[in-house]
Enzyme design. Sequence first.
Site, PDB file in Angstrom:
ATOM      1  N   GLN A 242       5.377  -1.384  -0.339  1.00 41.73           N
ATOM      2  CA  GLN A 242       4.387  -2.209   0.359  1.00 41.73           C
ATOM      3  C   GLN A 242       2.955  -1.837  -0.039  1.00 41.73           C
ATOM      4  O   GLN A 242       2.135  -2.700  -0.320  1.00 41.73           O
ATOM      5  CB  GLN A 242       4.573  -2.052   1.874  1.00 41.73           C
ATOM      6  CG  GLN A 242       3.773  -3.057   2.692  1.00 41.73           C
ATOM      7  CD  GLN A 242       3.875  -2.811   4.196  1.00 41.73           C
ATOM      8  OE1 GLN A 242       4.429  -1.812   4.636  1.00 41.73           O
ATOM      9  NE2 GLN A 242       3.330  -3.713   4.979  1.00 41.73           N
TER      10      GLN A 242
ATOM     11  N   ASP B 151       8.935   3.463 -10.370  1.00 40.30           N
ATOM     12  CA  ASP B 151       9.736   3.321  -9.159  1.00 40.30           C
ATOM     13  C   ASP B 151      11.188   3.582  -9.516  1.00 40.30           C
ATOM     14  O   ASP B 151      11.545   3.702 -10.691  1.00 40.30           O
ATOM     15  CB  ASP B 151       9.562   1.926  -8.528  1.00 40.30           C
ATOM     16  CG  ASP B 151       9.683   1.988  -7.005  1.00 40.30           C
ATOM     17  OD1 ASP B 151      10.684   2.544  -6.521  1.00 40.30           O
ATOM     18  OD2 ASP B 151       8.775   1.497  -6.305  1.00 40.30           O
TER      19      ASP B 151
ATOM     20  N   LYS C 108       6.294  13.734   7.749  1.00 39.50           N
ATOM     21  CA  LYS C 108       4.861  13.609   7.434  1.00 39.50           C
ATOM     22  C   LYS C 108       4.059  14.790   7.994  1.00 39.50           C
ATOM     23  O   LYS C 108       3.163  15.315   7.332  1.00 39.50           O
ATOM     24  CB  LYS C 108       4.295  12.285   7.960  1.00 39.50           C
ATOM     25  CG  LYS C 108       4.757  11.055   7.177  1.00 39.50           C
ATOM     26  CD  LYS C 108       4.292  11.089   5.725  1.00 39.50           C
ATOM     27  CE  LYS C 108       4.656   9.842   4.958  1.00 39.50           C
ATOM     28  NZ  LYS C 108       4.356   9.979   3.516  1.00 39.50           N
TER      29      LYS C 108
ATOM     30  N   TYR D 286      10.615  10.247  10.336  1.00 37.84           N
ATOM     31  CA  TYR D 286       9.465   9.962   9.466  1.00 37.84           C
ATOM     32  C   TYR D 286       8.258  10.830   9.861  1.00 37.84           C
ATOM     33  O   TYR D 286       7.643  11.475   9.016  1.00 37.84           O
ATOM     34  CB  TYR D 286       9.126   8.479   9.593  1.00 37.84           C
ATOM     35  CG  TYR D 286       7.973   7.994   8.737  1.00 37.84           C
ATOM     36  CD1 TYR D 286       8.040   8.049   7.355  1.00 37.84           C
ATOM     37  CD2 TYR D 286       6.838   7.433   9.315  1.00 37.84           C
ATOM     38  CE1 TYR D 286       7.002   7.571   6.563  1.00 37.84           C
ATOM     39  CE2 TYR D 286       5.794   6.953   8.538  1.00 37.84           C
ATOM     40  CZ  TYR D 286       5.879   7.030   7.168  1.00 37.84           C
ATOM     41  OH  TYR D 286       4.848   6.555   6.397  1.00 37.84           O
TER      42      TYR D 286
END
Length: 318
Positions: free
Chosen positions: A13, A35, A147, A143
Site C-alpha cells: 500500500q 517484492d 513494531k 503487529y
Amino acid sequence: MDTKILIIGACGQIGTELTAKLRATYGVNNVIASDIRKLENDVVNNGIFEVVNALDYNQIEHLLEKYQITDVYLMAALLSATAEKNPAFAWDLNMNSLFHVLNLAKAGKIKKIFWPSSIAVFGPTTPRHNTPQYTVMEPSTVYGISKQTGERWCEYYHKQYGVDVRSIRYPGLISWSTEAGGGTTDYAVDIYHKAITDGKFTSFLSENSELPMMYMDDAIKATIGIMQAPAEQVKIRSAYNLAAMSFTPKQIGEEIKKHYPNFELSYEPDFRQKIADSWPASIDDTSAREDWGWKNDFDLENMTVDMFKNLKEHIYNK
C-alpha cells in the site's frame, strides 16, 4: 556518492506510491523496487524491479552489492488485521527482515535505513488523546508488539553501532491508488470506493471510533522528508509520532455526504473494533514538526475532495 535506493516491499500500500515518488525524485535508474513476487503493475513496469524475499539475508546483500545501494526503505510487513490471523509468520517477517537490514548496515553495507513504525505500538493503557511522543506503550496486537520491539532495536543499533536508521509511526493511511492491505483503518479507504459504486457502506468500526489518519501524499512526504533531513536533526531514533487528522466513521460519512447527499452509512463492528479500541484517538507530533520540519498538507475536507477527484478520474472513469 549518489543516492541509490532499494525499496523492499515495493508493491504494498505504501511501497507503490513511495516507489513512484522516489523514482521521480532520484531518477528511475537510482531506485530499485523489490517484492516477494512480480505483479503486473507500475512498480514492476516503470523501472528496475527485483524479486526478493525480505527474510533472505543473502538475497538482500546480493542486491546491495549489485546496485551499490546507499539507502534502504524496508516496507515489507504483515499489517494489523492480517497479523492477528497469522501471529508466528507476522513476527518472523516483521522482525527478521528488520534484523537483516540493521545487520547489513552495521556491517557498513547500507548508509541509511527507513523502517516504518505505527500507532499500533500504543495500547489500551496509553493516553488516548494527544498521545505524547514518550508515553506508556503496551501494545495488545501482534503487529503492535513487533513494531514496538522494532523501535527498541532501531534505537539500540543507532546507539551501539551508529546505524543511521529513521522511523515514523504511521497513523491510518488513506490512498486512492492502492487497495487497502489488511489494516484496521482500511474502512476509510473502502468507504470512498463504495460511495461511488454503491452509494452505501457498512463500516466494520463503530460510528464514534476516532482514529488518527493521514492521506497517503502526506505519508510519502513525511517518509522522504525524514530521510532527507540532516542526521543531527533526527534526534529520536526509535520512531517519531506523526499526525495529520483524526476522525470517526460518522465524521467521514458526513464529509462524503457533501459530495454524495444520498450516501448511506451503517455499522457492523467486527474483530477489528477491538484493535481500534486499543489505539490512540489523536497524536501529538510536536517533535517531528520541531526536529525536521514535518507539516501535513491534507485534512479530512481537502483529502475527500482529492480522493473523489482521483477515484473518478483514474479508477471509475466517471
